[in-house]
Design a protein around this motif. Structure first.
Motif, short mmCIF file in Angstrom:
data_model
loop_
_atom_site.label_atom_id
_atom_site.label_comp_id
_atom_site.label_asym_id
_atom_site.label_seq_id
_atom_site.Cartn_x
_atom_site.Cartn_y
_atom_site.Cartn_z
N ASP A 11 0.83 -1.20 0.00
CA ASP A 11 0.00 0.00 0.00
C ASP A 11 0.87 1.26 0.00
O ASP A 11 0.82 2.09 0.92
CB ASP A 11 -0.94 -0.01 1.21
N VAL A 12 1.69 1.40 -1.03
CA VAL A 12 2.60 2.53 -1.14
C VAL A 12 1.83 3.84 -1.25
O VAL A 12 0.91 3.97 -2.07
CB VAL A 12 3.54 2.36 -2.36
N LYS A 13 2.18 4.79 -0.41
CA LYS A 13 1.51 6.09 -0.40
C LYS A 13 2.45 7.25 -0.72
O LYS A 13 2.01 8.38 -0.90
CB LYS A 13 0.85 6.33 0.96
N ALA A 14 3.76 6.97 -0.75
CA ALA A 14 4.74 8.02 -1.02
C ALA A 14 5.93 7.43 -1.77
O ALA A 14 6.26 6.25 -1.60
CB ALA A 14 5.21 8.66 0.29
N VAL A 15 6.54 8.27 -2.60
CA VAL A 15 7.74 7.87 -3.34
C VAL A 15 8.82 8.91 -3.07
O VAL A 15 8.58 10.11 -3.19
CB VAL A 15 7.48 7.77 -4.85
N VAL A 16 10.00 8.43 -2.70
CA VAL A 16 11.14 9.30 -2.44
C VAL A 16 12.21 9.02 -3.48
O VAL A 16 12.52 7.86 -3.77
CB VAL A 16 11.70 9.09 -1.03
N VAL A 114 8.65 13.03 -2.80
CA VAL A 114 9.74 13.70 -2.09
C VAL A 114 11.04 13.46 -2.84
O VAL A 114 11.30 12.36 -3.32
CB VAL A 114 9.87 13.15 -0.65
N ILE A 115 11.85 14.51 -2.98
CA ILE A 115 13.22 14.38 -3.50
C ILE A 115 14.17 14.63 -2.34
O ILE A 115 14.08 15.65 -1.67
CB ILE A 115 13.48 15.39 -4.63
N ALA A 116 15.07 13.69 -2.11
CA ALA A 116 16.00 13.83 -0.99
C ALA A 116 17.30 13.10 -1.32
O ALA A 116 17.28 11.91 -1.63
CB ALA A 116 15.40 13.27 0.30
N GLY A 117 18.41 13.80 -1.27
CA GLY A 117 19.69 13.18 -1.56
C GLY A 117 20.83 13.89 -0.88
O GLY A 117 20.64 14.90 -0.18
N LEU A 159 9.49 13.26 6.35
CA LEU A 159 9.11 14.15 5.25
C LEU A 159 7.92 13.58 4.46
O LEU A 159 7.02 14.32 4.07
CB LEU A 159 10.29 14.33 4.28
N ALA A 160 7.95 12.28 4.25
CA ALA A 160 6.89 11.64 3.49
C ALA A 160 5.57 11.65 4.26
O ALA A 160 4.50 11.63 3.66
CB ALA A 160 7.29 10.22 3.12
N ALA A 168 8.12 4.00 -1.22
CA ALA A 168 9.04 3.44 -2.21
C ALA A 168 10.20 4.41 -2.35
O ALA A 168 9.99 5.61 -2.57
CB ALA A 168 8.35 3.24 -3.55
N TYR A 169 11.42 3.92 -2.17
CA TYR A 169 12.61 4.76 -2.33
C TYR A 169 13.31 4.36 -3.62
O TYR A 169 13.66 3.20 -3.83
CB TYR A 169 13.57 4.63 -1.15
#
Length: 222
Positions: A11-16, A114-117, A159-160, A168-169
């Motif tokens: 049940d993915v709700k966010a992608v980073v 979300v973008i994070a690096g 953040l997500a 999902a990363y």
């Protein structure tokens, strides 16, 4: 690999998203560095590939080209000589062509993006200027921790705004991206592009991740 049934169950709700070689094609950055250092572009790109193949980080390529080089001092000198240039930065022209359509499709599905690096402040400003359809853009300096530390992935989950197992990363490396994301309880997705992405996708531990060749695979996958 993660099967389709397992993806649905999570049940993915966010992608980073990672940045370099996930969203940004770094070719022009390394070509400009080659010009700056006075070697052919093929030479420097080849050395970066060699670093990826031997589990060394990019600074090793600089050391091979110019032993003892103070990269930070060289960056400062470059900035003084070419203050308006991209130098070792990037802009919207460096986005991979699948980025905007994939993000738009994921956003349409109601996913938080979300973008994070591990990126310097200048890169963060460049990403924010692109008007990408995402909810958050942060770098390691703002988060106070860097990949692959567990603290980074905990901060990403905050953040997500959802549980780690609902995230999902997506990244191009097993060591910095997908394996620590998996250890944090997230769904790991390895994109097979860039030198690390192609090399790491062939490693046995990459089987812990879902491997994709384009971000356009994500909307159907998730």
């Amino acid at each position: 690999m993660v099967t389709e049934g397992e993806v649905i169950e999570r049940d993915v709700k966010a992608v980073v998203f990672d940045v370099g070689e996930t969203l940004i094609d770094e070719t022009r950055i390394w070509e400009r560095w080659a010009d700056r250092l006075g070697v052919t572009r093929l030479t420097f790109l080849g050395l970066i590939g060699a670093c990826a193949a031997t589990d060394q980080e990019v600074p090793a390529a600089f050391e091979l080209v110019r032993p003892g080089l103070d990269v930070a001092a060289e960056e400062d000198a470059w900035a003084a000589q070419d203050p308006g240039g991209l130098r070792n930065g990037f802009d919207a022209d460096d986005l991979y062509p699948d980025v905007r359509p994939a993000l738009a499709a994921l956003k349409q599905q109601g996913l938080r993006l979300v973008i994070a690096g591990n990126q310097p402040p200048r890169a963060l400003a460049a990403l924010r200027a692109m008007d990408l359809p995402v909810d958050e853009i942060r770098n390691s300096a703002e988060l106070g921790c860097e990949k692959p530390s567990p603290e980074f992935f905990a901060a990403v989950a905050d953040l997500a705004g959802v549980r780690p197992e609902q995230i999902a990363y997506v990244g191009d490396r097993t060591d910095n991206d997908v394996l620590p994301a998996a250890d944090a309880g997230m769904m790991p997705v390895l994109i097979r592009r860039g030198p690390w992405g192609h090399l790491h996708a062939a490693r046995p531990d990459a089987q812990r991740a879902t491997i994709i060749d384009s971000l356009l695979e994500l909307p159907e996958l998730l």
